[in-house]
Design a protein around this motif. Structure first.
Motif, short mmCIF file in Angstrom:
data_model
loop_
_atom_site.label_atom_id
_atom_site.label_comp_id
_atom_site.label_asym_id
_atom_site.label_seq_id
_atom_site.Cartn_x
_atom_site.Cartn_y
_atom_site.Cartn_z
N LEU A 81 49.82 33.12 42.64
CA LEU A 81 48.54 32.66 42.07
C LEU A 81 48.57 31.16 41.81
CD1 LEU A 81 47.84 35.50 39.43
CD2 LEU A 81 46.90 35.30 41.73
N LEU A 82 49.70 30.66 41.32
CA LEU A 82 49.82 29.24 41.02
C LEU A 82 49.78 28.39 42.29
CD1 LEU A 82 52.60 29.53 38.30
CD2 LEU A 82 50.36 28.46 37.93
N ILE A 83 50.49 28.85 43.30
CA ILE A 83 50.57 28.09 44.55
C ILE A 83 49.20 28.04 45.24
CG2 ILE A 83 51.52 28.11 46.90
CD1 ILE A 83 54.10 29.24 45.68
N ASN A 84 48.44 29.11 45.09
CA ASN A 84 47.16 29.20 45.78
C ASN A 84 45.95 28.90 44.89
OD1 ASN A 84 47.72 30.40 48.69
ND2 ASN A 84 49.10 31.47 47.27
N ASN A 85 46.22 28.33 43.71
CA ASN A 85 45.15 27.79 42.85
C ASN A 85 44.11 28.83 42.43
OD1 ASN A 85 46.25 25.14 43.06
ND2 ASN A 85 45.27 24.94 45.08
N TYR A 86 44.57 29.96 41.94
CA TYR A 86 43.66 30.99 41.44
C TYR A 86 43.20 30.67 40.03
CZ TYR A 86 44.25 34.22 45.36
OH TYR A 86 44.21 34.82 46.60
N SER A 87 42.11 31.31 39.62
CA SER A 87 41.51 31.04 38.31
C SER A 87 42.24 31.79 37.20
CB SER A 87 40.03 31.46 38.31
OG SER A 87 39.93 32.88 38.34
N VAL A 88 41.85 31.51 35.97
CA VAL A 88 42.48 32.09 34.79
C VAL A 88 42.36 33.62 34.77
CG1 VAL A 88 40.39 31.85 33.35
CG2 VAL A 88 42.65 31.89 32.27
N PHE A 89 41.30 34.17 35.38
CA PHE A 89 41.09 35.62 35.37
C PHE A 89 42.23 36.36 36.06
CE2 PHE A 89 36.70 33.79 35.49
CZ PHE A 89 36.37 34.10 34.18
N PHE A 90 42.77 35.78 37.11
CA PHE A 90 43.84 36.45 37.85
C PHE A 90 45.15 36.46 37.07
CE2 PHE A 90 40.75 35.54 41.11
CZ PHE A 90 40.83 36.65 41.94
N PHE A 91 45.34 35.47 36.21
CA PHE A 91 46.53 35.47 35.37
C PHE A 91 46.42 36.55 34.29
CE2 PHE A 91 46.44 31.24 37.23
CZ PHE A 91 47.74 31.14 37.70
N ALA A 92 45.20 36.84 33.86
CA ALA A 92 44.99 37.98 32.96
C ALA A 92 45.26 39.29 33.69
CB ALA A 92 43.56 37.96 32.42
N LEU A 93 44.82 39.36 34.96
CA LEU A 93 45.06 40.56 35.76
C LEU A 93 46.54 40.82 35.96
CD1 LEU A 93 43.85 42.81 37.57
CD2 LEU A 93 43.90 41.17 39.46
N ALA A 94 47.34 39.77 36.04
CA ALA A 94 48.79 39.92 36.24
C ALA A 94 49.43 40.69 35.10
CB ALA A 94 49.44 38.54 36.37
N THR A 95 48.91 40.56 33.89
CA THR A 95 49.43 41.30 32.74
C THR A 95 49.27 42.81 32.95
OG1 THR A 95 48.90 39.49 31.24
CG2 THR A 95 49.23 41.67 30.25
N ILE A 96 48.12 43.20 33.47
CA ILE A 96 47.87 44.62 33.74
C ILE A 96 48.80 45.13 34.83
CG2 ILE A 96 46.15 46.31 34.52
CD1 ILE A 96 44.00 44.62 33.33
N ILE A 97 48.98 44.33 35.87
CA ILE A 97 49.84 44.73 36.98
C ILE A 97 51.27 44.95 36.50
CG2 ILE A 97 50.86 43.96 39.16
CD1 ILE A 97 48.19 42.54 39.74
#
Length: 436
Positions: A173-189
């Motif tokens: 996500l960091l390398i590909n410049n994703y938004s804050v929402f995807f970092f929240a999704l990572a917690t669920i994953i």
């Protein structure tokens, strides 16, 4: 220190030390990866978006008490005492936590909609994503079973496998410049993968087959009677651990939350130390309860270990706080070092507070634990209300330090049943010298 802990534990020390090592390995991997990736995320998102992510996590944490239901301690105690069959305890605990998770999701979404949706939709959607992580936390009854039987190595391997995979996802996500929402999704994953791994292990290797898990109304009532003070206490603890970030967001804005969170995260890295040690020692303390002298000696030595570890860590952090913040977070988080200098001293009271809460559970005084944390929460809210407008995030750090001290130490003088705990604290200060 290891030799001292071995003397402290006496019987079964080898298994407990092994359990502590595995739990520290678990938390250690998460600490290192969490720090490295967390710093990367903080730098990438910047104080504003990082503040929104941390605000969402703080907000969600408040409702986690409805998922845990105080079972983290009471269920382990039941597994140790063996008053009920394991399959009945596992089945009842799982259903209780699953129902609690559903309630937590509904409460979190409803509350955030009322408070945040019109003013800050980004924060609302971050909270909405994070809230579904509650569902997967119900599977942690398996982890509690493994803790009670000193088999944390298994849980460590499974959960760390999930955590490593999730960390790789965050790097993507960091390398590909994703938004804050995807970092929240990572917690669920992360929680989803850990739950899947635990369930697969249970299906293949567990002593009690998951198909044999059984709901028992009598056990549920018994667990709730024992744990309801812990539920409210946990809610209160989370509130006074997170209310500062919620109040900073509303009084100063998301950017200040980001700076404050950057400092607090460094201190909270060490909060796993007392939990690992006390969770591993807990079964030994339960078994020694009938021998009052042995029981008190173990508590004194436990408090001594935790006091010295916390003081050593606090002094080290204060000396290097400015270079730590500068190196990790950069100039955009300037001001976080002064917060860290204040907040890090709260670790002393967190360390002894975790251990004394376990002691109160063993002695059937969970209600007192509730009163102590409520006093701490009230202190924190009052001080935050006064100090944040006057001193900003530094005021919030001082409010947190005083509230922790009030809950874990000062409040002991208010109750007859806890005055003895303060004596154990003081004896713990000199215990290492006596051993030598």
């Amino acid at each position: 220190m290891t030799t001292f802990i071995l003397k402290f534990l006496n019987s079964g020390s080898g298994k407990i030390i092994n359990n502590i090592i595995w739990l520290f390995l678990d938390k250690g991997i998460k600490m290192v990866l969490g720090l490295v990736i967390g710093v990367w995320i903080a730098r990438y998102l910047g104080p504003e978006q990082f503040g929104k992510l941390n605000y969402g996590q703080a907000f969600i944490a408040i409702f986690s008490a409805f998922v845990n239901l105080g079972l983290d301690t009471t269920l382990v105690k039941e597994f140790v005492t063996k008053d009920h069959p394991d399959n009945h305890l596992l089945g009842t605990g799982f259903i209780m936590r699953f129902l609690g998770a559903l309630a937590a999701v509904i409460l979190a979404l409803s509350t955030s909609y009322l408070l945040d949706y019109n003013q800050d939709q980004t924060s609302f959607f971050v909270i909405a994503i994070l809230s579904f992580s509650f569902i997967f936390q119900s599977i942690d009854v398996i982890d509690l079973y493994l803790q009670a039987h000193l088999k944390s190595r298994i849980s460590v391997i499974l959960k760390n496998s999930a955590y490593v995979l999730t960390s790789l996802f965050k790097i993507y996500l960091l390398i590909n410049n994703y938004s804050v929402f995807f970092f929240a999704l990572a917690t669920i994953i992360d929680l989803c993968l850990a739950s899947i791994f635990l369930l697969v292990y249970t299906n293949n290797r567990f002593v009690t087959d998951i198909k044999e898990w059984t709901w028992e109304t009598a056990i549920a009532k018994s667990l709730l009677r024992a744990s309801w003070p812990l539920i409210i206490s946990a809610l209160t603890v989370i509130l006074y651990m997170r209310i500062d970030q919620i109040m900073i967001k509303n009084l100063l804005g998301s950017s200040e939350v980001g700076k404050y969170s950057a400092a607090v995260r460094i201190t909270e890295l060490f909060f796993i130390i007392p939990m690992v040690i006390t969770n591993s020692v807990f079964p030994s303390l339960v078994r020694s309860k009938n021998d009052n002298y042995l029981y008190k000696q173990k508590l004194i030595k436990l408090y001594g270990i935790l006091i010295y570890i916390s003081l050593l860590l606090s002094m080290s952090i204060v000396v290097f706080s400015s270079p730590i913040i500068s190196l990790l977070y950069g100039q955009q988080y300037e001001g976080a070092a002064s917060v860290l200098n204040i907040h890090v001293w709260s670790s002393l009271f967190v360390f002894i507070g975790v251990a004394s809460s376990q002691q109160l559970v063993i002695e059937g005084k969970s209600t007192v634990s509730l009163y102590r944390t409520m006093i701490g929460l009230i202190t924190n809210i009052i001080l935050n209300t006064i100090l944040i407008p006057l001193f900003g995030i530094q005021g919030a750090a001082f409010a947190t330090l005083v509230s922790y001290a009030t809950s874990s130490f000062i409040s002991n003088f208010l109750f007859h049943s806890t005055k003895g705990i303060t004596k154990l604290y003081l004896k713990g200060i000199f215990v290492i010298r006596r051993e030598n």
